[in-house]
Design an enzyme around this catalytic site. Structure first.
Site, PDB file in Angstrom:
ATOM      1  N   SER A   1       0.726  -0.714   0.180  1.00 28.43           N
ATOM      2  CA  SER A   1      -0.388  -0.093   0.033  1.00 28.43           C
ATOM      3  C   SER A   1       1.148   1.168  -0.066  1.00 28.43           C
ATOM      4  CB  SER A   1      -0.333   0.150   0.667  1.00 28.43           C
ATOM      5  OG  SER A   1      -1.749   1.129   1.279  1.00 28.43           O
TER       6      SER A   1
ATOM      7  N   TYR B   1      -2.988  -0.562  10.161  1.00 29.48           N
ATOM      8  CA  TYR B   1      -3.157  -1.332   8.513  1.00 29.48           C
ATOM      9  C   TYR B   1      -0.731  -0.424   7.712  1.00 29.48           C
ATOM     10  CZ  TYR B   1      -4.002  -1.753   3.261  1.00 29.48           C
ATOM     11  OH  TYR B   1      -4.377  -2.070   2.164  1.00 29.48           O
TER      12      TYR B   1
END
Length: 266
Positions: A150, A163
């Site tokens: 990501s 995350y």
């Protein structure tokens, strides 16, 4: 973008690929892209109920796809899945790590359970799959591993500490693995998406203006917008994965390719 619905081509013909997180979103798009190029794809997710609908399009287009339920947090289950893929379909040539979860919340208020669950899937799950695949690939002197990370791994995001940290850890693990396996001919790379039109992304939208804020930017959350002016489709990420696992990228390893429309200004 190439039309990958008109039948299998041959770029990856005869190769075996295993994809985690294949039931929807980016994982499902990766399965379709690999199958359309001739690979036999072992599509895995926590349950086969989720995988089967996601793989119908690939099969309808002539792709070879098999589904298997695998929990990436279970080391033994991952090892058995990789062994079964090789036993049933031949040597594993490609591994794509897509499985991931997002538990948003302020960094100082994250629960131990949310932190542990996030790292169990996003980071330890990558360790499990890579370890099982790397031993086999390195022994044969070839193979390609791509971890879907990501852009949050490279830029702070409010409400996404667990995350972002888990994706940063998975990215660095993949690069270190790539360094250690380089002499054996195994390549390891990361694709780092930005905002992509998936169920995970839509779960963050609280009103109908949310997509516009993603594109235009949101000063309240310290987010820049997306210079290209659009939210990515899962297929945009799958195309980057497809390139990195192909022979066109044969001299590329330990790289982190951001596919975020310029959102991180890299």
């Amino acid at each position: 973008m190439p039309d990958r619905t008109s039948g299998a081509r041959s770029e990856l013909a005869g190769r075996t690929a295993l994809v985690t997180g294949a039931a929807r979103g980016i994982g499902a798009a990766v399965v379709r892209a690999l199958a359309a190029e001739g690979a036999h794809v072992v599509a895995t997710d926590r349950t086969t109920d989720g995988i089967e609908p996601a793989t119908e399009a690939a099969r309808a287009a002539g792709g070879a796809v098999s589904a298997r339920a695998v929990d990436v947090t279970d080391r033994a289950a991952v090892e058995e899945a990789v062994a079964a893929a090789e036993r049933d379909h031949g040597p594993l040539d490609i591994l794509v790590n897509v499985a991931g979860i997002l538990r948003p919340g302020p960094a100082a208020q994250l629960t131990d359970e949310d932190w542990a669950a996030t790292f169990a899937v996003n980071t330890t799950g990558v360790l499990h799959t890579c370890r099982a695949a790397a031993a086999r690939m390195s022994a044969r002197g070839s193979g390609s591993i791509v971890t879907v990370g990501s852009n949050a791994a490279g830029i702070p995001r409010t409400g996404m500490a667990a995350y972002a940290a888990s994706k940063a850890a998975a990215a660095m693990y993949t690069k270190c693995l790539g360094l250690e396996l380089a002499r054996s001919g195994v390549r390891c790379n990361i694709v780092a998406p930005g905002s992509t039109d998936t169920a995970m992304q839509r779960a963050l939208w609280t009103d109908e203006e949310a997509p516009r804020r993603v594109i235009d930017g949101d000063p309240a959350t310290y987010r820049t917008g997306i210079p290209l002016g659009r939210i990515a489709a899962p297929e945009d990420i799958a195309e980057a994965v497809l390139f990195l696992v192909s022979d066109r990228a044969r001299h590329i390893t330990m790289q982190e390719l951001y596919v975020d429309g310029g959102a991180t200004l890299r």
